[in-house]
Design a protein around this motif. Structure first.
Motif, mmCIF file in Angstrom:
data_model
loop_
_atom_site.group_PDB
_atom_site.id
_atom_site.type_symbol
_atom_site.label_atom_id
_atom_site.label_comp_id
_atom_site.label_asym_id
_atom_site.label_seq_id
_atom_site.Cartn_x
_atom_site.Cartn_y
_atom_site.Cartn_z
ATOM 1 N N LYS A 127 -62.717 -13.409 16.624
ATOM 2 C CA LYS A 127 -62.582 -12.860 15.286
ATOM 3 C C LYS A 127 -61.227 -13.206 14.691
ATOM 4 C CE LYS A 127 -64.019 -8.673 14.926
ATOM 5 N NZ LYS A 127 -64.189 -7.218 14.957
ATOM 6 N N TYR A 128 -61.236 -13.576 13.405
ATOM 7 C CA TYR A 128 -60.013 -13.776 12.642
ATOM 8 C C TYR A 128 -59.993 -12.730 11.533
ATOM 9 C CZ TYR A 128 -56.798 -15.530 9.143
ATOM 10 O OH TYR A 128 -55.792 -15.631 8.223
ATOM 11 N N THR A 129 -58.887 -12.005 11.417
ATOM 12 C CA THR A 129 -58.691 -11.039 10.336
ATOM 13 C C THR A 129 -57.392 -11.394 9.650
ATOM 14 O OG1 THR A 129 -59.829 -9.290 11.549
ATOM 15 C CG2 THR A 129 -58.385 -8.601 9.766
ATOM 16 N N THR A 158 -66.056 -13.280 11.838
ATOM 17 C CA THR A 158 -66.448 -13.151 13.240
ATOM 18 C C THR A 158 -67.274 -14.373 13.612
ATOM 19 O OG1 THR A 158 -66.467 -10.744 13.019
ATOM 20 C CG2 THR A 158 -67.594 -11.686 14.941
ATOM 21 N N THR A 170 -62.390 -10.666 7.211
ATOM 22 C CA THR A 170 -62.599 -10.851 8.644
ATOM 23 C C THR A 170 -63.760 -11.806 8.845
ATOM 24 O OG1 THR A 170 -61.796 -8.644 9.172
ATOM 25 C CG2 THR A 170 -63.197 -9.705 10.814
#
Length: 79
Positions: A37-39, A31, A29
């Motif tokens: 946020k990219y997960t 942030t 992840t």
């Protein structure tokens, strides 16, 4: 560094997840300083593969990411 870890930057950005040779590699992840946020999947420090992006307003997009390109993302609707 190899394995799992957390990398925090002075800008406020934070990466939590798998690392290989000191690079984001595997699941993690990221942030961004603005709270977005990219997960999902990373490969050699790049967004690469299946993932989810959430913007600060709470909108969520899912799909395949390839670096800065993310064609065919789908916006999730929460009713």
């Amino acid at each position: 560094m190899n394995g799992r870890g957390t990398v925090a930057y002075p800008s406020g950005a934070i990466y939590e997840g798998e690392l290989k040779d000191n690079r984001y590699h595997g699941r993690g992840t990221y942030t961004f300083p603005d709270g977005s946020k990219y997960t999902g999947a990373f490969f050699n420090n790049r967004l690469e593969g299946e993932g989810t992006f959430t913007c600060p307003k709470g909108l969520v997009w899912t799909g395949d990411f390839h670096g800065k390109a993310a064609l065919g993302l789908k916006l999730q609707h929460n009713f």
